[in-house]
Design a protein around this motif. Structure first.
Motif, PDB file in Angstrom:
ATOM      1  N   ALA A 106       0.842  -1.201   0.000  1.00 35.53           N
ATOM      2  CA  ALA A 106       0.000   0.000   0.000  1.00 35.53           C
ATOM      3  C   ALA A 106       0.873   1.246   0.000  1.00 35.53           C
ATOM      4  CB  ALA A 106      -0.923  -0.023   1.222  1.00 35.53           C
ATOM      5  N   GLN A 166      -8.680  -1.313  -0.443  1.00 33.50           N
ATOM      6  CA  GLN A 166      -7.944  -1.109  -1.695  1.00 33.50           C
ATOM      7  C   GLN A 166      -8.348   0.199  -2.349  1.00 33.50           C
ATOM      8  OE1 GLN A 166      -7.354  -4.436  -4.469  1.00 33.50           O
ATOM      9  NE2 GLN A 166      -8.293  -5.749  -2.936  1.00 33.50           N
ATOM     10  N   VAL A 197      -6.723   3.017  -0.638  1.00 33.93           N
ATOM     11  CA  VAL A 197      -5.322   3.152  -1.053  1.00 33.93           C
ATOM     12  C   VAL A 197      -5.265   3.879  -2.392  1.00 33.93           C
ATOM     13  CG1 VAL A 197      -3.206   1.943  -1.736  1.00 33.93           C
ATOM     14  CG2 VAL A 197      -4.568   1.073   0.174  1.00 33.93           C
TER      15      VAL A 197
END
Ligand SMILES: Nc1ncnc2c1ncn2[C@@H]1O[C@H](COP(=O)(O)OP(=O)(O)OP(=O)(O)O)[C@@H](O)[C@H]1O
Ligand SMILES: [Mg+2]
Lengths: 271, 217
Positions: free
Chosen positions: A123, A171, A174
Protein backbone atom coordinates in the motif's frame (compact mmCIF):
# COMPACT_ATOMS: atom_id res chain seq x y z
CA UNK A 1 -31.82 21.72 -24.17
CA UNK A 2 -31.40 23.41 -20.77
CA UNK A 3 -27.73 23.42 -19.89
CA UNK A 4 -27.75 25.90 -17.03
CA UNK A 5 -30.59 25.49 -14.62
CA UNK A 6 -29.31 27.38 -11.60
CA UNK A 7 -26.85 30.19 -11.33
CA UNK A 8 -23.80 29.23 -9.40
CA UNK A 9 -23.18 31.77 -6.59
CA UNK A 10 -19.42 31.71 -7.15
CA UNK A 11 -19.96 32.58 -10.79
CA UNK A 12 -21.87 35.69 -9.73
CA UNK A 13 -18.77 36.73 -7.83
CA UNK A 14 -16.89 36.60 -11.13
CA UNK A 15 -14.70 33.70 -10.10
CA UNK A 16 -13.13 31.65 -12.87
CA UNK A 17 -13.88 27.93 -12.92
CA UNK A 18 -11.09 25.50 -12.06
CA UNK A 19 -12.13 23.21 -14.90
CA UNK A 20 -13.97 24.31 -17.95
CA UNK A 21 -15.21 21.88 -20.59
CA UNK A 22 -16.76 22.98 -23.88
CA UNK A 23 -18.23 20.96 -26.70
CA UNK A 24 -16.53 17.68 -25.80
CA UNK A 25 -17.08 15.00 -28.44
CA UNK A 26 -15.89 11.44 -28.72
CA UNK A 27 -16.72 8.68 -31.13
CA UNK A 28 -15.69 5.04 -31.25
CA UNK A 29 -15.84 3.94 -34.86
CA UNK A 30 -19.26 4.83 -36.20
CA UNK A 31 -20.86 5.50 -32.83
CA UNK A 32 -20.72 8.95 -31.31
CA UNK A 33 -20.53 8.45 -27.54
CA UNK A 34 -20.17 12.08 -26.42
CA UNK A 35 -22.19 14.54 -28.45
CA UNK A 36 -20.97 17.89 -27.17
CA UNK A 37 -20.51 18.04 -23.41
CA UNK A 38 -19.99 21.39 -21.68
CA UNK A 39 -19.68 22.16 -18.00
CA UNK A 40 -17.66 24.09 -15.44
CA UNK A 41 -16.35 22.99 -12.09
CA UNK A 42 -15.46 25.64 -9.53
CA UNK A 43 -12.51 25.13 -7.23
CA UNK A 44 -13.45 23.26 -4.08
CA UNK A 45 -16.71 21.95 -5.49
CA UNK A 46 -17.94 18.43 -5.96
CA UNK A 47 -19.77 17.59 -9.14
CA UNK A 48 -21.67 14.35 -9.35
CA UNK A 49 -22.33 12.81 -12.72
CA UNK A 50 -25.24 10.39 -13.00
CA UNK A 51 -26.95 8.68 -15.89
CA UNK A 52 -27.94 5.32 -17.29
CA UNK A 53 -25.37 2.71 -18.26
CA UNK A 54 -23.73 3.49 -21.56
CA UNK A 55 -24.61 7.19 -21.44
CA UNK A 56 -20.90 8.12 -21.62
CA UNK A 57 -20.02 9.02 -18.00
CA UNK A 58 -16.79 7.03 -17.93
CA UNK A 59 -15.85 8.38 -21.33
CA UNK A 60 -16.22 11.96 -20.06
CA UNK A 61 -13.83 11.31 -17.17
CA UNK A 62 -11.34 9.50 -19.39
CA UNK A 63 -11.35 12.34 -21.89
CA UNK A 64 -10.69 14.91 -19.18
CA UNK A 65 -7.23 13.53 -18.38
CA UNK A 66 -6.70 12.24 -21.91
CA UNK A 67 -6.75 8.55 -21.13
CA UNK A 68 -8.91 8.84 -24.24
CA UNK A 69 -8.26 11.51 -26.84
CA UNK A 70 -11.37 13.62 -27.44
CA UNK A 71 -12.37 14.19 -31.06
CA UNK A 72 -13.48 17.77 -30.48
CA UNK A 73 -14.03 20.31 -27.77
CA UNK A 74 -11.83 22.07 -25.27
CA UNK A 75 -10.81 21.28 -21.73
CA UNK A 76 -9.19 23.97 -19.62
CA UNK A 77 -7.74 23.51 -16.18
CA UNK A 78 -7.12 26.88 -14.49
CA UNK A 79 -7.09 28.39 -17.95
CA UNK A 80 -4.50 25.95 -19.33
CA UNK A 81 -5.72 23.96 -22.33
CA UNK A 82 -5.44 20.22 -21.75
CA UNK A 83 -4.13 17.85 -24.41
CA UNK A 84 -2.74 20.47 -26.76
CA UNK A 85 -1.50 23.99 -27.14
CA UNK A 86 -2.18 26.90 -29.45
CA UNK A 87 1.09 27.30 -31.31
CA UNK A 88 2.47 30.10 -33.42
CA UNK A 89 1.01 33.34 -34.78
CA UNK A 90 -2.03 31.57 -36.15
CA UNK A 91 -2.56 29.90 -32.74
CA UNK A 92 -2.90 26.54 -34.42
CA UNK A 93 -4.10 23.73 -32.11
CA UNK A 94 -1.25 21.23 -31.73
CA UNK A 95 -1.64 18.03 -29.71
CA UNK A 96 0.86 17.50 -26.91
CA UNK A 97 3.41 14.70 -26.96
CA UNK A 98 2.95 11.75 -24.59
CA UNK A 99 5.49 13.15 -22.11
CA UNK A 100 3.86 16.59 -22.15
CA UNK A 101 0.50 14.88 -21.58
CA UNK A 102 1.99 13.01 -18.63
CA UNK A 103 2.87 16.35 -17.04
CA UNK A 104 -0.75 17.45 -17.33
CA UNK A 105 -2.22 14.14 -16.19
CA UNK A 106 -0.66 14.42 -12.75
CA UNK A 107 -2.91 17.40 -12.11
CA UNK A 108 -5.92 15.09 -12.36
CA UNK A 109 -6.31 12.33 -9.82
CA UNK A 110 -8.20 9.33 -11.17
CA UNK A 111 -9.92 6.71 -9.05
CA UNK A 112 -10.99 3.65 -11.01
CA UNK A 113 -13.98 1.42 -10.50
CA UNK A 114 -11.70 -1.61 -10.13
CA UNK A 115 -9.01 0.18 -8.04
CA UNK A 116 -6.15 -0.76 -10.41
CA UNK A 117 -3.61 -0.85 -7.61
CA UNK A 118 -0.16 -2.18 -8.47
CA UNK A 119 -0.31 -5.73 -7.09
CA UNK A 120 3.45 -6.15 -6.69
CA UNK A 121 3.75 -3.14 -4.39
CA UNK A 122 2.63 -2.61 -0.80
CA UNK A 123 0.00 0.00 0.00
CA UNK A 124 2.74 2.45 0.98
CA UNK A 125 4.72 1.75 -2.21
CA UNK A 126 1.59 2.16 -4.32
CA UNK A 127 1.15 5.63 -2.88
CA UNK A 128 4.85 6.56 -2.85
CA UNK A 129 5.70 5.51 -6.41
CA UNK A 130 4.15 8.60 -7.99
CA UNK A 131 5.88 11.13 -5.74
CA UNK A 132 9.13 9.17 -6.04
CA UNK A 133 9.26 8.37 -9.76
CA UNK A 134 7.13 11.15 -11.21
CA UNK A 135 7.58 14.13 -8.89
CA UNK A 136 11.20 13.16 -8.18
CA UNK A 137 10.96 13.31 -4.39
CA UNK A 138 13.66 11.61 -2.34
CA UNK A 139 12.83 8.15 -1.01
CA UNK A 140 12.32 9.49 2.51
CA UNK A 141 10.12 12.35 1.38
CA UNK A 142 8.02 10.03 -0.80
CA UNK A 143 7.61 7.53 2.03
CA UNK A 144 6.63 10.29 4.42
CA UNK A 145 4.06 11.56 1.96
CA UNK A 146 2.68 8.04 1.49
CA UNK A 147 2.36 7.55 5.23
CA UNK A 148 0.60 10.90 5.55
CA UNK A 149 -1.91 10.17 2.76
CA UNK A 150 -2.60 6.64 4.00
CA UNK A 151 -3.31 8.05 7.44
CA UNK A 152 -5.71 10.48 5.79
CA UNK A 153 -7.76 7.53 4.47
CA UNK A 154 -7.41 5.72 7.84
CA UNK A 155 -5.06 3.02 6.59
CA UNK A 156 -1.91 3.84 8.55
CA UNK A 157 -1.81 0.37 10.13
CA UNK A 158 -2.12 -1.39 6.76
CA UNK A 159 0.76 0.42 5.06
CA UNK A 160 2.91 -2.62 4.51
CA UNK A 161 0.23 -4.93 3.13
CA UNK A 162 -0.10 -5.76 -0.52
CA UNK A 163 -3.39 -5.09 -2.30
CA UNK A 164 -4.26 -8.80 -2.25
CA UNK A 165 -4.19 -8.68 1.56
CA UNK A 166 -6.67 -5.80 1.73
CA UNK A 167 -10.45 -5.70 1.42
CA UNK A 168 -12.03 -3.97 -1.55
CA UNK A 169 -12.89 -0.93 0.53
CA UNK A 170 -9.33 -0.70 1.82
CA UNK A 171 -7.94 -1.11 -1.70
CA UNK A 172 -10.10 1.70 -2.99
CA UNK A 173 -8.94 3.93 -0.15
CA UNK A 174 -5.32 3.15 -1.05
CA UNK A 175 -6.19 4.15 -4.61
CA UNK A 176 -7.58 7.45 -3.31
CA UNK A 177 -4.40 7.99 -1.27
CA UNK A 178 -2.34 7.25 -4.40
CA UNK A 179 -4.24 9.97 -6.24
CA UNK A 180 -3.96 12.42 -3.32
CA UNK A 181 -0.20 11.90 -3.02
CA UNK A 182 0.27 13.57 -6.41
CA UNK A 183 -1.33 16.71 -4.98
CA UNK A 184 -3.80 16.96 -7.88
CA UNK A 185 -5.92 20.00 -8.71
CA UNK A 186 -8.99 17.79 -8.80
CA UNK A 187 -9.86 14.11 -8.55
CA UNK A 188 -12.04 12.14 -10.96
CA UNK A 189 -13.92 9.19 -9.47
CA UNK A 190 -15.42 6.59 -11.79
CA UNK A 191 -18.02 4.62 -9.83
CA UNK A 192 -15.58 4.16 -6.95
CA UNK A 193 -17.95 1.97 -4.95
CA UNK A 194 -19.67 -0.18 -7.54
CA UNK A 195 -17.12 -3.00 -7.34
CA UNK A 196 -17.48 -3.18 -3.55
CA UNK A 197 -19.51 -5.41 -1.29
CA UNK A 198 -22.43 -3.32 0.02
CA UNK A 199 -21.10 -3.25 3.59
CA UNK A 200 -17.81 -1.69 2.41
CA UNK A 201 -19.36 1.13 0.39
CA UNK A 202 -19.73 3.56 3.28
CA UNK A 203 -16.04 3.57 4.27
CA UNK A 204 -15.09 4.80 0.80
CA UNK A 205 -17.94 7.31 0.64
CA UNK A 206 -16.96 8.62 4.09
CA UNK A 207 -13.43 9.31 2.87
CA UNK A 208 -14.80 11.06 -0.21
CA UNK A 209 -17.20 13.11 1.89
CA UNK A 210 -14.33 14.20 4.12
CA UNK A 211 -12.28 15.21 1.07
CA UNK A 212 -15.17 17.29 -0.21
CA UNK A 213 -15.44 19.05 3.14
CA UNK A 214 -11.70 19.74 3.10
CA UNK A 215 -12.20 21.59 -0.17
CA UNK A 216 -10.92 19.05 -2.67
CA UNK A 217 -12.40 19.56 -6.12
CA UNK A 218 -13.99 16.34 -7.35
CA UNK A 219 -16.00 14.95 -10.21
CA UNK A 220 -17.76 11.78 -9.14
CA UNK A 221 -19.61 9.28 -11.31
CA UNK A 222 -21.79 7.27 -8.96
CA UNK A 223 -25.11 5.54 -8.47
CA UNK A 224 -25.09 6.39 -4.74
CA UNK A 225 -27.88 8.94 -4.73
CA UNK A 226 -27.74 9.66 -1.02
CA UNK A 227 -24.07 10.55 -1.42
CA UNK A 228 -24.94 12.79 -4.35
CA UNK A 229 -27.62 14.52 -2.34
CA UNK A 230 -25.35 15.02 0.68
CA UNK A 231 -22.07 15.95 -0.96
CA UNK A 232 -22.65 17.30 -4.46
CA UNK A 233 -22.59 21.01 -5.16
CA UNK A 234 -23.69 20.35 -8.72
CA UNK A 235 -25.39 17.36 -10.24
CA UNK A 236 -25.27 16.49 -13.91
CA UNK A 237 -27.63 14.00 -15.46
CA UNK A 238 -26.33 12.52 -18.70
CA UNK A 239 -28.15 10.38 -21.21
CA UNK A 240 -27.09 9.16 -24.61
CA UNK A 241 -23.98 11.35 -24.83
CA UNK A 242 -25.75 14.58 -23.85
CA UNK A 243 -26.06 16.52 -20.64
CA UNK A 244 -29.80 16.47 -20.07
CA UNK A 245 -29.93 18.40 -16.86
CA UNK A 246 -27.59 20.13 -14.46
CA UNK A 247 -28.11 22.03 -11.27
CA UNK A 248 -28.01 21.66 -7.52
CA UNK A 249 -28.89 18.14 -6.33
CA UNK A 250 -32.03 19.36 -4.53
CA UNK A 251 -33.26 21.01 -7.70
CA UNK A 252 -32.63 18.02 -9.93
CA UNK A 253 -33.92 15.48 -7.43
CA UNK A 254 -37.03 17.32 -6.33
CA UNK A 255 -38.03 18.97 -9.57
CA UNK A 256 -36.39 17.32 -12.56
CA UNK A 257 -37.31 19.28 -15.66
CA UNK A 258 -36.86 16.58 -18.22
CA UNK A 259 -38.89 13.42 -18.48
CA UNK A 260 -35.74 11.34 -19.03
CA UNK A 261 -34.37 12.56 -15.72
CA UNK A 262 -37.63 11.76 -13.93
CA UNK A 263 -37.69 8.26 -15.31
CA UNK A 264 -34.04 7.62 -14.44
CA UNK A 265 -34.43 8.98 -10.92
CA UNK A 266 -37.61 7.07 -10.15
CA UNK A 267 -35.94 3.94 -11.47
CA UNK A 268 -32.76 4.34 -9.43
CA UNK A 269 -34.36 5.68 -6.24
CA UNK A 270 -36.95 2.91 -6.08
CA UNK A 271 -34.43 0.11 -6.49
CA UNK B 1 26.90 -55.46 -29.23
CA UNK B 2 28.99 -54.77 -26.18
CA UNK B 3 29.76 -51.55 -24.42
CA UNK B 4 33.41 -50.58 -24.26
CA UNK B 5 33.51 -49.67 -20.56
CA UNK B 6 37.18 -48.79 -20.68
CA UNK B 7 36.49 -45.98 -23.13
CA UNK B 8 33.57 -44.80 -21.02
CA UNK B 9 35.73 -44.71 -17.92
CA UNK B 10 38.44 -42.78 -19.70
CA UNK B 11 35.97 -40.37 -21.31
CA UNK B 12 34.15 -39.31 -18.15
CA UNK B 13 36.90 -37.00 -16.81
CA UNK B 14 37.92 -35.87 -20.33
CA UNK B 15 34.39 -34.69 -21.01
CA UNK B 16 34.41 -32.69 -17.80
CA UNK B 17 36.75 -30.19 -19.41
CA UNK B 18 34.33 -29.67 -22.30
CA UNK B 19 31.52 -29.36 -19.80
CA UNK B 20 33.25 -26.43 -18.13
CA UNK B 21 33.56 -24.63 -21.47
CA UNK B 22 29.92 -25.38 -22.32
CA UNK B 23 28.81 -23.97 -18.97
CA UNK B 24 30.98 -20.88 -19.37
CA UNK B 25 29.63 -20.17 -22.84
CA UNK B 26 26.06 -20.86 -21.83
CA UNK B 27 26.20 -18.61 -18.74
CA UNK B 28 27.83 -15.75 -20.58
CA UNK B 29 25.42 -16.03 -23.50
CA UNK B 30 22.44 -16.40 -21.16
CA UNK B 31 23.47 -13.29 -19.25
CA UNK B 32 23.95 -11.25 -22.41
CA UNK B 33 20.94 -12.77 -24.15
CA UNK B 34 18.57 -12.19 -21.23
CA UNK B 35 19.74 -8.62 -20.65
CA UNK B 36 19.67 -7.80 -24.35
CA UNK B 37 16.37 -9.58 -24.83
CA UNK B 38 14.65 -7.71 -22.00
CA UNK B 39 15.95 -4.43 -23.42
CA UNK B 40 14.80 -5.32 -26.94
CA UNK B 41 11.43 -6.50 -25.64
CA UNK B 42 10.88 -3.23 -23.78
CA UNK B 43 11.89 -1.22 -26.84
CA UNK B 44 9.41 -3.16 -28.96
CA UNK B 45 6.68 -2.20 -26.47
CA UNK B 46 7.53 1.40 -25.73
CA UNK B 47 10.25 2.64 -28.05
CA UNK B 48 10.15 5.07 -30.94
CA UNK B 49 8.35 3.61 -33.98
CA UNK B 50 11.59 3.24 -35.95
CA UNK B 51 13.21 1.42 -32.99
CA UNK B 52 10.25 -0.95 -32.73
CA UNK B 53 10.56 -1.60 -36.43
CA UNK B 54 14.27 -2.41 -36.08
CA UNK B 55 13.61 -4.84 -33.22
CA UNK B 56 10.85 -6.45 -35.26
CA UNK B 57 13.18 -6.88 -38.23
CA UNK B 58 15.92 -8.27 -36.00
CA UNK B 59 13.63 -10.82 -34.34
CA UNK B 60 12.25 -11.85 -37.73
CA UNK B 61 15.75 -12.36 -39.09
CA UNK B 62 16.89 -14.48 -36.13
CA UNK B 63 13.73 -16.59 -36.15
CA UNK B 64 13.79 -16.93 -39.90
CA UNK B 65 17.33 -18.26 -40.29
CA UNK B 66 19.09 -21.37 -38.92
CA UNK B 67 21.32 -20.83 -35.90
CA UNK B 68 24.12 -22.69 -37.66
CA UNK B 69 24.16 -20.04 -40.39
CA UNK B 70 24.07 -17.25 -37.77
CA UNK B 71 27.10 -18.79 -36.06
CA UNK B 72 29.04 -18.83 -39.34
CA UNK B 73 28.01 -15.28 -40.17
CA UNK B 74 29.30 -14.04 -36.80
CA UNK B 75 32.44 -16.16 -36.99
CA UNK B 76 33.40 -15.04 -40.50
CA UNK B 77 31.74 -11.63 -40.36
CA UNK B 78 33.37 -10.11 -37.27
CA UNK B 79 36.95 -10.43 -38.66
CA UNK B 80 35.78 -8.60 -41.81
CA UNK B 81 34.76 -5.74 -39.51
CA UNK B 82 38.28 -5.71 -38.12
CA UNK B 83 37.60 -7.62 -34.93
CA UNK B 84 38.94 -11.13 -34.23
CA UNK B 85 37.44 -12.21 -30.95
CA UNK B 86 38.37 -15.87 -31.49
CA UNK B 87 36.02 -18.86 -31.65
CA UNK B 88 35.03 -18.81 -27.97
CA UNK B 89 33.75 -15.23 -28.01
CA UNK B 90 32.36 -15.58 -31.54
CA UNK B 91 30.31 -18.44 -30.16
CA UNK B 92 29.17 -16.46 -27.12
CA UNK B 93 28.18 -13.53 -29.32
CA UNK B 94 26.29 -15.67 -31.83
CA UNK B 95 24.34 -17.47 -29.12
CA UNK B 96 23.62 -14.21 -27.27
CA UNK B 97 22.28 -12.57 -30.40
CA UNK B 98 20.10 -15.60 -31.06
CA UNK B 99 18.85 -15.91 -27.48
CA UNK B 100 18.09 -12.18 -27.20
CA UNK B 101 15.62 -12.35 -30.08
CA UNK B 102 13.63 -15.16 -28.47
CA UNK B 103 13.74 -13.50 -25.04
CA UNK B 104 12.53 -10.25 -26.63
CA UNK B 105 9.47 -12.11 -27.91
CA UNK B 106 8.74 -13.58 -24.47
CA UNK B 107 9.09 -10.16 -22.83
CA UNK B 108 6.92 -8.47 -25.44
CA UNK B 109 4.23 -11.12 -25.06
CA UNK B 110 4.19 -11.24 -21.26
CA UNK B 111 4.65 -7.56 -20.47
CA UNK B 112 2.19 -6.63 -23.20
CA UNK B 113 -0.40 -8.93 -21.65
CA UNK B 114 -0.50 -7.21 -18.25
CA UNK B 115 -4.03 -5.97 -17.65
CA UNK B 116 -4.71 -2.59 -19.27
CA UNK B 117 -5.89 -1.02 -16.01
CA UNK B 118 -2.31 -1.12 -14.72
CA UNK B 119 -1.06 1.08 -17.52
CA UNK B 120 -4.01 3.42 -17.09
CA UNK B 121 -3.47 3.76 -13.35
CA UNK B 122 0.22 4.49 -13.97
CA UNK B 123 -0.66 7.05 -16.63
CA UNK B 124 -3.16 8.66 -14.28
CA UNK B 125 -0.37 9.52 -11.84
CA UNK B 126 1.63 11.05 -14.66
CA UNK B 127 4.01 8.21 -15.51
CA UNK B 128 5.50 8.11 -18.99
CA UNK B 129 5.74 4.94 -21.06
CA UNK B 130 9.33 4.13 -20.07
CA UNK B 131 8.62 4.39 -16.35
CA UNK B 132 5.39 2.42 -16.71
CA UNK B 133 7.28 -0.44 -18.35
CA UNK B 134 10.12 -0.36 -15.85
CA UNK B 135 8.31 0.15 -12.56
CA UNK B 136 4.83 -1.23 -13.16
CA UNK B 137 4.65 -3.76 -15.98
CA UNK B 138 8.05 -5.48 -15.98
CA UNK B 139 8.13 -6.32 -12.25
CA UNK B 140 4.71 -7.94 -12.52
CA UNK B 141 5.84 -10.00 -15.51
CA UNK B 142 8.98 -11.60 -14.10
CA UNK B 143 7.24 -14.53 -12.48
CA UNK B 144 4.93 -15.35 -15.40
CA UNK B 145 7.94 -15.08 -17.72
CA UNK B 146 10.03 -17.63 -15.83
CA UNK B 147 8.85 -20.85 -17.56
CA UNK B 148 9.30 -19.43 -21.07
CA UNK B 149 12.67 -17.89 -20.19
CA UNK B 150 13.81 -21.19 -18.71
CA UNK B 151 12.93 -22.83 -22.01
CA UNK B 152 14.99 -20.27 -23.88
CA UNK B 153 17.99 -20.85 -21.62
CA UNK B 154 17.65 -24.64 -22.01
CA UNK B 155 17.55 -24.22 -25.78
CA UNK B 156 20.58 -21.97 -25.54
CA UNK B 157 22.44 -24.60 -23.57
CA UNK B 158 21.67 -27.30 -26.13
CA UNK B 159 22.61 -24.93 -28.94
CA UNK B 160 26.13 -24.61 -27.55
CA UNK B 161 26.79 -28.01 -29.15
CA UNK B 162 26.55 -26.33 -32.57
CA UNK B 163 29.66 -24.32 -31.73
CA UNK B 164 31.69 -27.47 -32.39
CA UNK B 165 31.51 -26.43 -36.07
CA UNK B 166 33.71 -23.42 -35.37
CA UNK B 167 36.05 -25.55 -33.26
CA UNK B 168 35.01 -24.36 -29.84
CA UNK B 169 36.22 -27.12 -27.53
CA UNK B 170 32.92 -27.48 -25.70
CA UNK B 171 31.22 -30.67 -24.56
CA UNK B 172 30.19 -32.05 -27.96
CA UNK B 173 33.50 -31.17 -29.56
CA UNK B 174 35.46 -32.81 -26.76
CA UNK B 175 33.35 -35.96 -27.25
CA UNK B 176 34.04 -35.92 -30.99
CA UNK B 177 37.77 -35.73 -30.24
CA UNK B 178 37.54 -38.88 -28.15
CA UNK B 179 35.56 -40.64 -30.88
CA UNK B 180 38.21 -39.70 -33.44
CA UNK B 181 40.96 -41.45 -31.49
CA UNK B 182 39.11 -44.36 -29.87
CA UNK B 183 36.22 -44.92 -32.26
CA UNK B 184 33.43 -45.66 -29.82
CA UNK B 185 30.74 -43.31 -31.20
CA UNK B 186 27.70 -44.85 -29.49
CA UNK B 187 29.29 -44.90 -26.04
CA UNK B 188 30.49 -41.33 -26.32
CA UNK B 189 27.28 -39.90 -27.79
CA UNK B 190 25.24 -41.69 -25.13
CA UNK B 191 27.56 -40.24 -22.53
CA UNK B 192 27.18 -36.76 -24.05
CA UNK B 193 23.40 -37.13 -23.89
CA UNK B 194 23.65 -37.99 -20.19
CA UNK B 195 25.89 -34.97 -19.56
CA UNK B 196 23.48 -32.56 -21.31
CA UNK B 197 20.51 -34.15 -19.63
CA UNK B 198 22.09 -33.77 -16.19
CA UNK B 199 23.03 -30.14 -16.77
CA UNK B 200 19.57 -29.28 -18.03
CA UNK B 201 17.89 -31.10 -15.14
CA UNK B 202 19.89 -29.01 -12.68
CA UNK B 203 18.99 -25.90 -14.64
CA UNK B 204 15.26 -26.69 -14.58
CA UNK B 205 15.47 -27.35 -10.86
CA UNK B 206 17.21 -24.02 -10.22
CA UNK B 207 14.58 -22.26 -12.30
CA UNK B 208 11.77 -23.84 -10.31
CA UNK B 209 13.42 -22.82 -7.03
CA UNK B 210 13.79 -19.25 -8.27
CA UNK B 211 10.21 -19.18 -9.47
CA UNK B 212 8.99 -20.39 -6.10
CA UNK B 213 11.11 -17.82 -4.30
CA UNK B 214 9.79 -14.96 -6.40
CA UNK B 215 7.13 -13.01 -4.54
CA UNK B 216 3.58 -13.81 -5.52
CA UNK B 217 0.66 -11.54 -4.87
N1 LIG C 1 -12.88 1.73 -26.02
C1 LIG C 1 -14.14 1.66 -26.51
N2 LIG C 1 -14.38 1.21 -27.74
C2 LIG C 1 -15.64 1.15 -28.23
N3 LIG C 1 -16.73 1.52 -27.54
C3 LIG C 1 -16.56 1.97 -26.30
C4 LIG C 1 -15.25 2.07 -25.70
N4 LIG C 1 -15.40 2.57 -24.46
C5 LIG C 1 -16.72 2.76 -24.29
N5 LIG C 1 -17.42 2.41 -25.38
C6 LIG C 1 -18.88 2.51 -25.54
O1 LIG C 1 -19.24 3.83 -25.24
C7 LIG C 1 -20.49 3.86 -24.57
C8 LIG C 1 -20.38 4.70 -23.35
O2 LIG C 1 -19.48 4.08 -22.47
P1 LIG C 1 -19.17 4.62 -21.02
O3 LIG C 1 -18.29 3.59 -20.40
O4 LIG C 1 -18.67 5.99 -21.10
O5 LIG C 1 -20.60 4.62 -20.34
P2 LIG C 1 -20.98 4.82 -18.82
O6 LIG C 1 -21.96 5.90 -18.77
O7 LIG C 1 -19.75 4.97 -18.01
O8 LIG C 1 -21.70 3.45 -18.49
P3 LIG C 1 -21.65 2.54 -17.17
O9 LIG C 1 -22.64 3.11 -16.20
O10 LIG C 1 -22.10 1.20 -17.66
O11 LIG C 1 -20.24 2.53 -16.66
C9 LIG C 1 -20.87 2.43 -24.30
O12 LIG C 1 -21.86 2.05 -25.20
C10 LIG C 1 -19.62 1.66 -24.55
O13 LIG C 1 -19.91 0.40 -25.09
MG1 LIG D 1 -18.78 3.76 -16.59
Amino acid sequence: MPLETRTDPSRLAGERPLLSVRGLRKRYGEREILKGISFDVMAGQTMVLIGPSGSGKTTVLRCLNHLETPDAGTIELTGEPIGGAYVGEAARWTPLTESQLALQRRKFGFVFQRFNLFPHLTAAQNVAIGPRKVLGLSREAAEARAAEQLARVSLAEHMHKRPSQLSGGQQQRVAIARALAMDPRLILFDEPTSALDPELVHEVLDVMGALAREGMTMIVVTHEMSFARRVADTLIFMADGHIVEQGSPEAVFSAPREEKTQRFLSHILNR
Amino acid sequence: MTIDWAVVEMAIPLLAEGTVTTLRIASLAALLGLTGGVALGLVSLGGWPWARWLVRAYVDFIRGTPLLIQIFIVFFGLPLMGWRPGEFWSGVIALSLNCAAYVAEVVRGTVGAVEKGQTEAAKSIGMTQGRILLYVLLPQSIRPMMPALTNDVITLLKNTSLLSVISVYELTRSGQAIIATHFAPLEIFALLAIYYYAIISVLSWISRVIERRLPAW
